[in-house]
Design an enzyme around this catalytic site. Structure first.
Site, PDB file in Angstrom:
ATOM      1  N   GLN A   1      -1.897   7.337   1.375  1.00  0.00           N
ATOM      2  CA  GLN A   1      -1.605   8.574   2.110  1.00  0.00           C
ATOM      3  C   GLN A   1      -0.388   8.407   3.024  1.00  0.00           C
ATOM      4  O   GLN A   1       0.518   9.243   3.018  1.00  0.00           O
ATOM      5  CB  GLN A   1      -2.828   8.985   2.956  1.00  0.00           C
ATOM      6  CG  GLN A   1      -2.654  10.355   3.599  1.00  0.00           C
ATOM      7  CD  GLN A   1      -3.627  10.637   4.739  1.00  0.00           C
ATOM      8  OE1 GLN A   1      -4.370   9.777   5.184  1.00  0.00           O
ATOM      9  NE2 GLN A   1      -3.614  11.868   5.205  1.00  0.00           N
ATOM     10  N   LEU A   2      -0.362   7.337   3.807  1.00  0.00           N
ATOM     11  CA  LEU A   2       0.785   7.129   4.706  1.00  0.00           C
ATOM     12  C   LEU A   2       1.985   6.545   3.973  1.00  0.00           C
ATOM     13  O   LEU A   2       3.134   6.914   4.226  1.00  0.00           O
ATOM     14  CB  LEU A   2       0.377   6.168   5.830  1.00  0.00           C
ATOM     15  CG  LEU A   2      -0.247   6.837   7.046  1.00  0.00           C
ATOM     16  CD1 LEU A   2      -1.142   5.875   7.788  1.00  0.00           C
ATOM     17  CD2 LEU A   2       0.843   7.354   7.968  1.00  0.00           C
TER      18      LEU A   2
ATOM     19  N   LEU B   1       1.549   3.474  -2.175  1.00  0.00           N
ATOM     20  CA  LEU B   1       1.129   4.694  -2.884  1.00  0.00           C
ATOM     21  C   LEU B   1       0.010   5.431  -2.150  1.00  0.00           C
ATOM     22  O   LEU B   1      -0.510   6.422  -2.650  1.00  0.00           O
ATOM     23  CB  LEU B   1       0.661   4.343  -4.301  1.00  0.00           C
ATOM     24  CG  LEU B   1       1.708   3.684  -5.211  1.00  0.00           C
ATOM     25  CD1 LEU B   1       1.132   3.440  -6.603  1.00  0.00           C
ATOM     26  CD2 LEU B   1       2.972   4.533  -5.311  1.00  0.00           C
TER      27      LEU B   1
ATOM     28  N   GLY C   1       0.826  -1.214   0.000  1.00  0.00           N
ATOM     29  CA  GLY C   1       0.000   0.000   0.000  1.00  0.00           C
ATOM     30  C   GLY C   1       0.853   1.255   0.000  1.00  0.00           C
ATOM     31  O   GLY C   1       0.476   2.285   0.551  1.00  0.00           O
TER      32      GLY C   1
ATOM     33  N   TYR D   1     -14.507  -1.922   8.797  1.00  0.00           N
ATOM     34  CA  TYR D   1     -13.086  -1.556   8.869  1.00  0.00           C
ATOM     35  C   TYR D   1     -12.581  -1.702  10.311  1.00  0.00           C
ATOM     36  O   TYR D   1     -11.539  -2.329  10.561  1.00  0.00           O
ATOM     37  CB  TYR D   1     -12.941  -0.107   8.384  1.00  0.00           C
ATOM     38  CG  TYR D   1     -11.597   0.538   8.629  1.00  0.00           C
ATOM     39  CD1 TYR D   1     -10.477   0.174   7.896  1.00  0.00           C
ATOM     40  CD2 TYR D   1     -11.463   1.557   9.589  1.00  0.00           C
ATOM     41  CE1 TYR D   1      -9.242   0.793   8.118  1.00  0.00           C
ATOM     42  CE2 TYR D   1     -10.241   2.179   9.801  1.00  0.00           C
ATOM     43  CZ  TYR D   1      -9.134   1.797   9.072  1.00  0.00           C
ATOM     44  OH  TYR D   1      -7.939   2.408   9.288  1.00  0.00           O
TER      45      TYR D   1
ATOM     46  N   ARG E   1      -1.902  -0.577  -7.315  1.00  0.00           N
ATOM     47  CA  ARG E   1      -1.860   0.344  -8.462  1.00  0.00           C
ATOM     48  C   ARG E   1      -0.433   0.433  -8.972  1.00  0.00           C
ATOM     49  O   ARG E   1       0.502   0.482  -8.175  1.00  0.00           O
ATOM     50  CB  ARG E   1      -2.303   1.750  -8.038  1.00  0.00           C
ATOM     51  CG  ARG E   1      -3.712   1.821  -7.536  1.00  0.00           C
ATOM     52  CD  ARG E   1      -4.048   3.220  -7.079  1.00  0.00           C
ATOM     53  NE  ARG E   1      -3.603   3.517  -5.729  1.00  0.00           N
ATOM     54  CZ  ARG E   1      -3.369   4.737  -5.277  1.00  0.00           C
ATOM     55  NH1 ARG E   1      -3.463   5.779  -6.074  1.00  0.00           N
ATOM     56  NH2 ARG E   1      -3.001   4.931  -4.017  1.00  0.00           N
TER      57      ARG E   1
HETATM   58  P1  NAD Z   1      -4.793   4.704   1.668  1.00  0.00           P
HETATM   59  O1  NAD Z   1      -6.188   4.277   1.363  1.00  0.00           O
HETATM   60  O2  NAD Z   1      -4.390   6.087   1.367  1.00  0.00           O
HETATM   61  O3  NAD Z   1      -3.771   3.720   0.963  1.00  0.00           O
HETATM   62  C1  NAD Z   1      -3.959   2.336   0.931  1.00  0.00           C
HETATM   63  C2  NAD Z   1      -3.186   1.794  -0.259  1.00  0.00           C
HETATM   64  O4  NAD Z   1      -3.388   0.383  -0.282  1.00  0.00           O
HETATM   65  C3  NAD Z   1      -3.673   2.353  -1.596  1.00  0.00           C
HETATM   66  O5  NAD Z   1      -2.595   2.904  -2.317  1.00  0.00           O
HETATM   67  C4  NAD Z   1      -4.259   1.132  -2.325  1.00  0.00           C
HETATM   68  O6  NAD Z   1      -4.017   1.145  -3.725  1.00  0.00           O
HETATM   69  C5  NAD Z   1      -3.497  -0.015  -1.647  1.00  0.00           C
HETATM   70  N1  NAD Z   1      -4.225  -1.277  -1.697  1.00  0.00           N
HETATM   71  C6  NAD Z   1      -5.523  -1.526  -1.486  1.00  0.00           C
HETATM   72  N2  NAD Z   1      -5.787  -2.845  -1.660  1.00  0.00           N
HETATM   73  C7  NAD Z   1      -4.615  -3.443  -1.958  1.00  0.00           C
HETATM   74  C8  NAD Z   1      -4.227  -4.772  -2.247  1.00  0.00           C
HETATM   75  N3  NAD Z   1      -5.112  -5.783  -2.280  1.00  0.00           N
HETATM   76  N4  NAD Z   1      -2.918  -5.021  -2.516  1.00  0.00           N
HETATM   77  C9  NAD Z   1      -2.009  -4.015  -2.511  1.00  0.00           C
HETATM   78  N5  NAD Z   1      -2.315  -2.730  -2.267  1.00  0.00           N
HETATM   79  C10 NAD Z   1      -3.611  -2.441  -1.990  1.00  0.00           C
HETATM   80  O7  NAD Z   1      -4.559   4.373   3.220  1.00  0.00           O
HETATM   81  P2  NAD Z   1      -3.590   5.118   4.228  1.00  0.00           P
HETATM   82  O8  NAD Z   1      -4.312   6.260   4.780  1.00  0.00           O
HETATM   83  O9  NAD Z   1      -2.261   5.311   3.641  1.00  0.00           O
HETATM   84  O10 NAD Z   1      -3.525   4.035   5.388  1.00  0.00           O
HETATM   85  C11 NAD Z   1      -2.465   3.111   5.489  1.00  0.00           C
HETATM   86  C12 NAD Z   1      -2.767   2.207   6.648  1.00  0.00           C
HETATM   87  O11 NAD Z   1      -2.884   2.973   7.840  1.00  0.00           O
HETATM   88  C13 NAD Z   1      -4.079   1.434   6.501  1.00  0.00           C
HETATM   89  O12 NAD Z   1      -3.919   0.130   7.006  1.00  0.00           O
HETATM   90  C14 NAD Z   1      -5.034   2.209   7.365  1.00  0.00           C
HETATM   91  O13 NAD Z   1      -6.028   1.388   7.896  1.00  0.00           O
HETATM   92  C15 NAD Z   1      -4.133   2.733   8.450  1.00  0.00           C
HETATM   93  N6  NAD Z   1      -4.648   3.957   9.063  1.00  0.00           N
HETATM   94  C16 NAD Z   1      -4.706   5.121   8.342  1.00  0.00           C
HETATM   95  C17 NAD Z   1      -5.216   6.250   8.941  1.00  0.00           C
HETATM   96  C18 NAD Z   1      -5.321   7.555   8.207  1.00  0.00           C
HETATM   97  O14 NAD Z   1      -5.893   8.507   8.736  1.00  0.00           O
HETATM   98  N7  NAD Z   1      -4.782   7.659   7.004  1.00  0.00           N
HETATM   99  C19 NAD Z   1      -5.653   6.212  10.273  1.00  0.00           C
HETATM  100  C20 NAD Z   1      -5.609   4.994  10.942  1.00  0.00           C
HETATM  101  C21 NAD Z   1      -5.065   3.877  10.344  1.00  0.00           C
HETATM  102  N1  SER Z   2      -8.496   7.947   9.215  1.00  0.00           N
HETATM  103  C1  SER Z   2      -8.997   6.619   9.163  1.00  0.00           C
HETATM  104  C2  SER Z   2     -10.397   6.605   8.637  1.00  0.00           C
HETATM  105  O1  SER Z   2     -11.057   7.617   8.767  1.00  0.00           O
HETATM  106  C3  SER Z   2      -8.983   6.022  10.545  1.00  0.00           C
HETATM  107  O2  SER Z   2      -8.521   4.745  10.468  1.00  0.00           O
HETATM  108  O3  SER Z   2     -10.818   5.598   8.151  1.00  0.00           O
END
Ligand code: NAD
Ligand code: SER
Length: 318
Positions: free
Chosen positions: A14-15, A12, A10, A141, A38
């Protein structure tokens, strides 16, 4: 000492976008294998298109690159996840199972698994939510993250895998866009302000949620992963806090720079999700175990967000 080779799933997202960059700086550009479902043809570094639901594909990638650590970020987030609950469960769980099994079979020495404030539900104290209350999440989720935390703990206890995890609050950053969560409004609002557009918020003005600036979120991740194994007392997932604010407070922080900025409120299905989450988080165990301390509050984050987004949108091409 064995040199580290780090696989990110993952990457590409946000994190992942920001974490990949930081890991490249720390370990060297060729030591980080960024992967995502992607494709990305202009990636600066090593990139593989990888669907984490495909066990064989992950195993081949791990063997091909002699991977020693995995950061498993790929997931479907809270709001997007509600569009197709069964599919969300399947993707979030099967990707985790694949990463856990490949890690066990290929002797991966450290794994990072992100959890979320979405693990909490309507049985919590919503102010200063403690580390271990009853977890009864409202979203699929959140259910997948609760189950994920328990599986991670199981693989640690049963097989000795060194898996570490954080319950991130809503992450706010300028480098990348969020991927379909309930906290996305707090990123979108800055893009509108900087472009002199009005903002319509999908949460009510008074909805307080835990949030964190991306620099703090990435630093917390790296500090947790660098901590000595013996001081990690939580093998499900650590509570982590940055700051807490409402849409109205965020709006007022932005208005210090953009006094004419306008906001309206039109709550949708995400309001119910937000109402089930904590308002603030007690992260004392992370502070005690590995010295966690956030650096950013609302106004210091707002200053950087505006400055960086202005540079991105309005930089003059010579
Ligand atoms: P995001 O949705 O921005 O990125 C997720 C990435 O995973 C995407 O680039 C997508 O293409 C890829 N993806 C989806 N399905 C896939 C698959 N089957 N194989 C390979 N890649 C796949 O998410 P994020 O915000 O970067 O979050 C990263 C992690 O942190 C996640 O596990 C999320 O639950 C966790 N998280 C994020 C937040 C937040 O606010 N951003 C908060 C809490 C937890
Ligand atoms: N920022 C994330 C969401 O809203 C929390 O995991 O889904």
């Amino acid at each position: 000492m064995k040199s580290e080779k780090i696989l990110i799933t993952g990457a590409l997202g946000q994190l992942g976008t920001v974490l990949t960059n930081e890991l490249q700086k720390k370990y060297g550009i060729n030591s980080v294998i960024a992967t995502d479902l992607r494709p990305n043809f202009d990636f600066n570094g090593v990139f593989e298109t990888l669907d984490v639901t495909n066990f064989k594909a992950i195993e081949e990638c791990v063997i091909k690159h002699n991977v020693t650590q995995i950061y498993h970020l790929a997931a479907i987030l809270s709001a997007n996840g509600e569009k197709n609950p069964l599919k969300t469960w399947d993707i979030n769980m099967s990707t985790l199972f694949n990463v856990l099994e490949v890690s066990r079979l290929c002797n991966i020495n450290k794994i990072f698994y992100p959890s979320s404030i979405a693990v909490f539900g309507d049985e919590i104290e919503s102010v200063n939510t403690p580390q271990s209350p009853n977890l009864t999440p409202l979203t699929v989720y959140g259910m997948s993250k609760v189950a994920g935390e328990n599986w991670v703990n199981y693989y640690h206890k049963r097989y000795g895998l060194d898996i570490r995890s954080l319950r991130y609050p809503g992450v706010i950053g300028y480098q990348s866009l969020p991927g379909g969560g309930t906290t996305d409004y707090a990123v979108d609002i800055y893009h509108k302000a900087v472009n002199n557009e009005d903002f319509e918020c999908f949460l009510k003005a008074s909805t307080m949620l835990p949030m964190i600036f991306i620099d703090d979120a990435i630093r917390a991740t790296l500090e947790l992963m660098d901590a000595p194994r013996k001081i990690i007392s939580i093998r499900t997932s650590y509570n982590l806090a940055g700051m807490s604010f409402t849409p109205n407070e965020l709006y007022n922080s932005i208005r210090k720079t953009y006094p004419d900025f306008k906001i309206s409120y039109n709550p949708d299905f995400r309001q119910e999700i937000a109402d089930s989450w904590p308002k603030s988080i007690d992260d004392n165990t992370a502070r005690k175990d590995w010295g966690w301390k956030p650096n950013y509050d609302l106004d210091s984050m707002t200053n950087i967000m505006i400055q960086k987004l202005k540079a991105q949108y309005h930089s003059v091409v010579a």
